[in-house]
Enzyme design. Structure first.
Site, mmCIF file in Angstrom:
data_model
loop_
_atom_site.group_PDB
_atom_site.id
_atom_site.type_symbol
_atom_site.label_atom_id
_atom_site.label_comp_id
_atom_site.label_asym_id
_atom_site.label_seq_id
_atom_site.Cartn_x
_atom_site.Cartn_y
_atom_site.Cartn_z
ATOM 1 N N TYR A 40 1.117 5.064 4.075
ATOM 2 C CA TYR A 40 2.077 5.005 3.076
ATOM 3 C C TYR A 40 2.962 5.943 3.065
ATOM 4 O O TYR A 40 4.464 5.704 2.881
ATOM 5 C CB TYR A 40 1.248 4.735 1.782
ATOM 6 N N GLY A 63 5.064 6.089 6.380
ATOM 7 C CA GLY A 63 5.881 4.906 6.256
ATOM 8 C C GLY A 63 7.167 4.954 5.503
ATOM 9 O O GLY A 63 8.034 4.750 5.773
ATOM 10 N N ASP A 110 -5.971 13.712 -2.016
ATOM 11 C CA ASP A 110 -5.371 13.238 -3.433
ATOM 12 C C ASP A 110 -4.626 14.549 -3.829
ATOM 13 O O ASP A 110 -5.260 15.658 -4.114
ATOM 14 C CB ASP A 110 -6.703 12.966 -4.328
HETATM 15 P P1 NAD Z 1 3.442 -3.929 -6.025
HETATM 16 O O1 NAD Z 1 2.351 -3.976 -5.268
HETATM 17 O O2 NAD Z 1 3.205 -4.673 -7.419
HETATM 18 O O3 NAD Z 1 4.649 -4.519 -5.537
HETATM 19 C C1 NAD Z 1 4.982 -4.653 -4.123
HETATM 20 C C2 NAD Z 1 5.669 -6.107 -3.728
HETATM 21 O O4 NAD Z 1 6.035 -6.241 -2.497
HETATM 22 C C3 NAD Z 1 4.437 -7.300 -4.192
HETATM 23 O O5 NAD Z 1 5.086 -8.226 -4.770
HETATM 24 C C4 NAD Z 1 4.186 -7.547 -2.610
HETATM 25 O O6 NAD Z 1 3.529 -8.858 -2.605
HETATM 26 C C5 NAD Z 1 5.409 -7.322 -1.758
HETATM 27 N N1 NAD Z 1 5.173 -7.013 -0.435
HETATM 28 C C6 NAD Z 1 3.995 -6.331 0.091
HETATM 29 N N2 NAD Z 1 4.459 -6.323 1.374
HETATM 30 C C7 NAD Z 1 5.407 -7.216 1.582
HETATM 31 C C8 NAD Z 1 6.051 -7.834 2.832
HETATM 32 N N3 NAD Z 1 5.526 -7.327 4.311
HETATM 33 N N4 NAD Z 1 6.979 -8.768 2.846
HETATM 34 C C9 NAD Z 1 7.404 -8.842 1.623
HETATM 35 N N5 NAD Z 1 6.798 -8.673 0.436
HETATM 36 C C10 NAD Z 1 5.847 -7.738 0.645
HETATM 37 O O7 NAD Z 1 3.984 -2.419 -6.263
HETATM 38 P P2 NAD Z 1 5.004 -1.742 -7.189
HETATM 39 O O8 NAD Z 1 4.248 -0.672 -8.044
HETATM 40 O O9 NAD Z 1 5.656 -2.754 -7.942
HETATM 41 O O10 NAD Z 1 5.942 -1.157 -6.282
HETATM 42 C C11 NAD Z 1 7.244 -1.548 -5.891
HETATM 43 C C12 NAD Z 1 7.935 -0.518 -4.994
HETATM 44 O O11 NAD Z 1 7.986 0.684 -5.384
HETATM 45 C C13 NAD Z 1 6.982 -0.168 -3.709
HETATM 46 O O12 NAD Z 1 8.052 -0.026 -2.598
HETATM 47 C C14 NAD Z 1 6.128 0.980 -3.926
HETATM 48 O O13 NAD Z 1 6.047 1.816 -2.833
HETATM 49 C C15 NAD Z 1 7.293 1.761 -4.929
HETATM 50 N N6 NAD Z 1 6.873 2.731 -6.027
HETATM 51 C C16 NAD Z 1 5.950 2.660 -6.760
HETATM 52 C C17 NAD Z 1 5.355 3.291 -7.491
HETATM 53 C C18 NAD Z 1 4.617 2.916 -8.940
HETATM 54 O O14 NAD Z 1 4.116 4.054 -9.283
HETATM 55 N N7 NAD Z 1 4.217 2.024 -9.181
HETATM 56 C C19 NAD Z 1 5.658 4.743 -7.472
HETATM 57 C C20 NAD Z 1 6.363 5.058 -6.359
HETATM 58 C C21 NAD Z 1 7.178 4.082 -5.592
HETATM 59 N N1 UDP Z 2 -7.514 8.243 -10.633
HETATM 60 C C1 UDP Z 2 -8.887 8.512 -11.168
HETATM 61 N N2 UDP Z 2 -9.710 7.435 -11.265
HETATM 62 C C2 UDP Z 2 -9.408 6.148 -11.076
HETATM 63 C C3 UDP Z 2 -8.030 5.691 -10.361
HETATM 64 C C4 UDP Z 2 -7.348 6.824 -9.908
HETATM 65 O O1 UDP Z 2 -9.085 9.466 -11.491
HETATM 66 O O2 UDP Z 2 -10.048 4.990 -11.453
HETATM 67 C C5 UDP Z 2 -6.979 9.467 -10.127
HETATM 68 C C6 UDP Z 2 -6.566 9.517 -8.523
HETATM 69 O O3 UDP Z 2 -7.614 9.913 -7.867
HETATM 70 C C7 UDP Z 2 -5.202 10.125 -8.628
HETATM 71 C C8 UDP Z 2 -4.619 9.955 -9.797
HETATM 72 O O4 UDP Z 2 -5.901 9.277 -10.727
HETATM 73 O O5 UDP Z 2 -5.623 11.595 -8.747
HETATM 74 C C9 UDP Z 2 -3.552 9.038 -9.739
HETATM 75 O O6 UDP Z 2 -3.798 7.777 -9.119
HETATM 76 P P1 UDP Z 2 -3.234 6.597 -8.688
HETATM 77 O O7 UDP Z 2 -3.786 5.740 -7.524
HETATM 78 O O8 UDP Z 2 -2.682 5.819 -10.026
HETATM 79 O O9 UDP Z 2 -1.793 7.155 -7.995
HETATM 80 P P2 UDP Z 2 -1.285 8.272 -6.903
HETATM 81 O O10 UDP Z 2 -2.407 9.253 -6.505
HETATM 82 O O11 UDP Z 2 -0.871 7.402 -5.710
HETATM 83 O O12 UDP Z 2 -0.315 9.072 -7.677
#
Ligand code: NAD
Ligand code: UDP
Length: 310
Positions: free
Chosen positions: A144, A147, A272
């Site tokens: 991730y 990428g 983490d």
């Molecule tokens: P999500 O998993 O709900 O949404 C991702 C969407 O992309 C899904 O609908 C999934 O089906 C689609 N998808 C995955 N692989 C695909 C592919 N190969 N082709 C077409 N569609 C595909 O996650 P989200 O939380 O809504 O995240 C959306 C974006 O924001 C992501 O790029 C994620 O990396 C970024 N982001 C999210 C967070 C967060 O806290 N939620 C934080 C940082 C970045």
């Molecule tokens: N985490 C936790 N319990 C859970 C899920 C996540 O303590 O049931 C912790 C995880 O180890 C991390 C933080 O919460 O330290 C945020 O995790 P999340 O997967 O939501 O986001 P990211 O680590 O990608 O910021």
């Protein structure tokens, strides 16, 4: 009225973005392969004649005529992006190449949903955009993190080499309605556990910190960035600087749900990050953007949503 493509539009963030773009009077094409997203997230938009849904995988080229592209397609929670790590890299890297190629051909503006994960386990606190990060290239989170880092590289190279009109935002932990109840992210896990009266699972000692942003604030910042002056390409942090330990989050959720759940401690997953807090000075200056929804307020709205689906 603009024609806008949203990849990953059926996901948690994407569905809120499609909804707001339609409300703003645009025509929206939502592209998704439904890996982690679902039709349920956007079913309420299907009756809108300016909304179009396309089942497609961003690792394959896609052709359409639009003015703007928001590239969100990528699984975002550790359990989902680690399920098929190679596919996660392909989605970020080949997805970026395909969407940048499209943007180049049709001269569309393109925004990349990058992440605070590009900072890895940061040695600088809070994180500014100049910081290059501290990322393990061979760990279980690397598919991730790396990428997304490579996708940023591609965005900047397409900009330098082909003058593609790019925008890059680095999103910090975002939560809100339509998070998948089983996606393993901390906010959804804790709320679901609290509502079901199950144990609240803290990984590690719970002293690690995160900064949680409510989804409406993110959507607002994202759209502001897309429509900002052409020369401002980012990367720009979009997050809420309010920083909380995971233990504090657990206690808040228990209190707000009035739950009898007990906290239990489980092993900390590999790599983490110990702390996370955005410096948002750049977003404030360039976009006039600042988050407005406090954690307690956002948690209440999110808890209400989860009550309706559990
Ligand atoms: P999500 O998993 O709900 O949404 C991702 C969407 O992309 C899904 O609908 C999934 O089906 C689609 N998808 C995955 N692989 C695909 C592919 N190969 N082709 C077409 N569609 C595909 O996650 P989200 O939380 O809504 O995240 C959306 C974006 O924001 C992501 O790029 C994620 O990396 C970024 N982001 C999210 C967070 C967060 O806290 N939620 C934080 C940082 C970045
Ligand atoms: N985490 C936790 N319990 C859970 C899920 C996540 O303590 O049931 C912790 C995880 O180890 C991390 C933080 O919460 O330290 C945020 O995790 P999340 O997967 O939501 O986001 P990211 O680590 O990608 O910021």
């Amino acid at each position: 009225m603009k024609k806008i493509l949203v990849t990953g539009g059926a996901g948690f963030i994407g569905s809120h973005l499609c909804e707001q773009l339609l409300n703003d009077g645009n025509e929206v094409i939502c592209l998704d392969n439904y890996f982690t997203g679902s039709k349920t997230n956007i079913v309420h938009l299907l009756t809108n004649p300016y909304f179009e849904l396309v089942r497609h995988d961003v690792t394959m080229p896609y052709y359409v005529e639009v003015d703007q592209i928001y590239n969100l397609a990528c699984p975002a929670s550790p359990i989902h992006y680690q399920y098929n790590a190679i596919k996660t890299v392909k989605t970020s890297v080949m997805g970026a190449i395909n969407m940048l190629g499209l943007a180049k051909r049709i001269k569309a503006r393109i925004l990349q949903a990058s992440t605070s994960e590009v900072y890895g386990d940061p040695k600088i606190h809070p994180q500014t955009e100049e910081y290059w990060g501290n990322v393990n290239p061979i760990g279980t989170r690397s598919c991730y993190d790396e990428g997304k880092r490579c996708a940023e590289t591609l965005f900047f190279d397409y900009h330098r080499q082909n003058k593609v009109d790019i925008k890059v935002i680095r999103i910090f932990n975002t939560y809100g309605p339509r998070m998948h109840p089983n996606d393993g992210r901390v906010v959804s896990n804790f709320i679901v556990q609290a509502l079901k009266g199950e144990d609240i699972t803290i990984y590690g000692n719970g002293n690690q910190t995160r900064s949680f942003q409510y989804v409406d604030d993110l959507i607002n910042g994202m759209i502001k960035m897309m429509n900002s002056r052409k020369e401002f390409i980012g990367p720009v942090n979009v997050g809420n600087p309010g920083e909380f330990t995971i233990k504090e989050l657990a206690e808040k959720v228990i209190k707000l749900t009035d739950s009898k759940s007990k906290i239990i401690y489980l092993p900390l997953p590999q790599d983490d990050p110990t702390q996370r807090q955005p410096n948002i000075s750049l977003a404030k200056k360039e976009l006039g953007w600042t988050p407005t929804i406090k954690l307690d307020e956002g948690l209440v709205k999110t808890i209400e949503y989860f009550k309706t689906i559990i």
